[in-house]
Design an enzyme around this catalytic site. Structure first.
Site, PDB file in Angstrom:
ATOM      1  N   GLN A  51       3.472   4.617   5.162  1.00 35.90           N
ATOM      2  CA  GLN A  51       4.751   4.038   4.723  1.00 35.90           C
ATOM      3  C   GLN A  51       4.646   3.395   3.344  1.00 35.90           C
ATOM      4  O   GLN A  51       5.661   3.158   2.688  1.00 35.90           O
ATOM      5  CB  GLN A  51       5.259   3.015   5.747  1.00 35.90           C
ATOM      6  CG  GLN A  51       5.648   3.654   7.075  1.00 35.90           C
ATOM      7  CD  GLN A  51       6.150   2.621   8.066  1.00 35.90           C
ATOM      8  OE1 GLN A  51       5.361   2.048   8.795  1.00 35.90           O
ATOM      9  NE2 GLN A  51       7.451   2.372   8.076  1.00 35.90           N
ATOM     10  N   CYS A  94      12.846   0.840  12.021  1.00 36.99           N
ATOM     11  CA  CYS A  94      11.685   1.234  11.211  1.00 36.99           C
ATOM     12  C   CYS A  94      11.953   0.844   9.767  1.00 36.99           C
ATOM     13  O   CYS A  94      13.059   1.071   9.263  1.00 36.99           O
ATOM     14  CB  CYS A  94      11.486   2.749  11.327  1.00 36.99           C
ATOM     15  SG  CYS A  94      10.099   3.360  10.359  1.00 36.99           S
ATOM     16  N   LEU A  95      10.950   0.275   9.110  1.00 35.12           N
ATOM     17  CA  LEU A  95      11.139  -0.120   7.713  1.00 35.12           C
ATOM     18  C   LEU A  95      11.398   1.090   6.820  1.00 35.12           C
ATOM     19  O   LEU A  95      11.942   0.946   5.732  1.00 35.12           O
ATOM     20  CB  LEU A  95       9.912  -0.898   7.215  1.00 35.12           C
ATOM     21  CG  LEU A  95       9.664  -2.239   7.933  1.00 35.12           C
ATOM     22  CD1 LEU A  95       8.376  -2.878   7.433  1.00 35.12           C
ATOM     23  CD2 LEU A  95      10.850  -3.184   7.734  1.00 35.12           C
ATOM     24  N   HIS A 140       3.794   7.626  13.086  1.00 40.12           N
ATOM     25  CA  HIS A 140       3.781   7.678  11.615  1.00 40.12           C
ATOM     26  C   HIS A 140       2.525   8.394  11.105  1.00 40.12           C
ATOM     27  O   HIS A 140       2.573   9.132  10.127  1.00 40.12           O
ATOM     28  CB  HIS A 140       3.793   6.267  11.020  1.00 40.12           C
ATOM     29  CG  HIS A 140       5.157   5.653  10.933  1.00 40.12           C
ATOM     30  ND1 HIS A 140       6.169   6.199  10.173  1.00 40.12           N
ATOM     31  CD2 HIS A 140       5.665   4.522  11.486  1.00 40.12           C
ATOM     32  CE1 HIS A 140       7.249   5.423  10.266  1.00 40.12           C
ATOM     33  NE2 HIS A 140       6.973   4.401  11.061  1.00 40.12           N
TER      34      HIS A 140
HETATM   35 NI    NI Z   1       8.274   2.830  11.601  1.00 36.65          NI
END
Ligand code: NI
Length: 172
Positions: A51, A94-95, A140
């Site tokens: 991320q 989720c970011l 992820h």
């Molecule tokens: Ni996430």
């Protein structure tokens, strides 16, 4: 420590499969420090390295409430063992999919084997929100987002809205 930029869907870099960490050294610890700071800054409870655009199998989490002492967890090369047959339904966010929350069904319990901040092998049993969060972050590492667990209709609608917001932000 530094706050890093968080990639947002549908950025294709989020679709990479992350590779295992060979040694938990100072560079990895420094990355984990940055990830934790980035996660706290964004008011998240979990963050995977991909991320912040680092395709390595690293997760940070902290499920402590706002009134509680911070309780960071660092998981390097995590593996999920023995997922339960019974499931839980949690509303996930989720970011990398900001502002969208949807219910996702996942195994209610699992065991996780991982290397900690010092590179020591550990295992923990997870249930409830903890189990859901770990499985979300594990996804992820394999290029999967929580919206992939939704119906195609819902997923497409979210992606469309995210793209629209990103276009508007680019021209603002
Ligand atoms: Ni996430």
């Amino acid at each position: 420590m530094a706050i890093r930029e968080i990639l947002t869907a549908p950025d294709q870099r989020l679709r990479q499969v992350s590779t295992p960490v060979e040694v938990v050294d100072d560079a990895v610890r420094s990355l984990m420090d940055d990830m934790l700071e980035t996660m706290y800054d964004a008011k998240g409870i979990g963050l995977a390295a991909i991320q912040v655009n680092v395709p390595k199998r690293i997760i940070v989490m902290d499920l402590a409430g706002e009134e509680e002492e911070p309780s960071p967890l660092y998981l390097v090369n995590p593996e999920i063992l023995d997922p339960s047959d019974d499931t839980n339904l949690y509303q996930e966010g989720c970011l990398s999919v900001p502002e969208f929350y949807e219910e996702v069904e996942r195994p209610a319990r699992c065991r996780v084997r991982y290397l900690d901040y010092e590179g020591v092998e550990r295992a923990i049993d997870a249930e409830g929100l903890f189990a859901t969060c770990i499985q979300h972050e594990m996804d992820h590492l394999n290029g999967v987002l929580f919206i992939d667990h939704l119906s195609r209709l819902k997923r497409d609608r979210i992606i469309r809205k995210l793209k629209k917001e990103q276009r508007q932000a680019a021209f603002a």
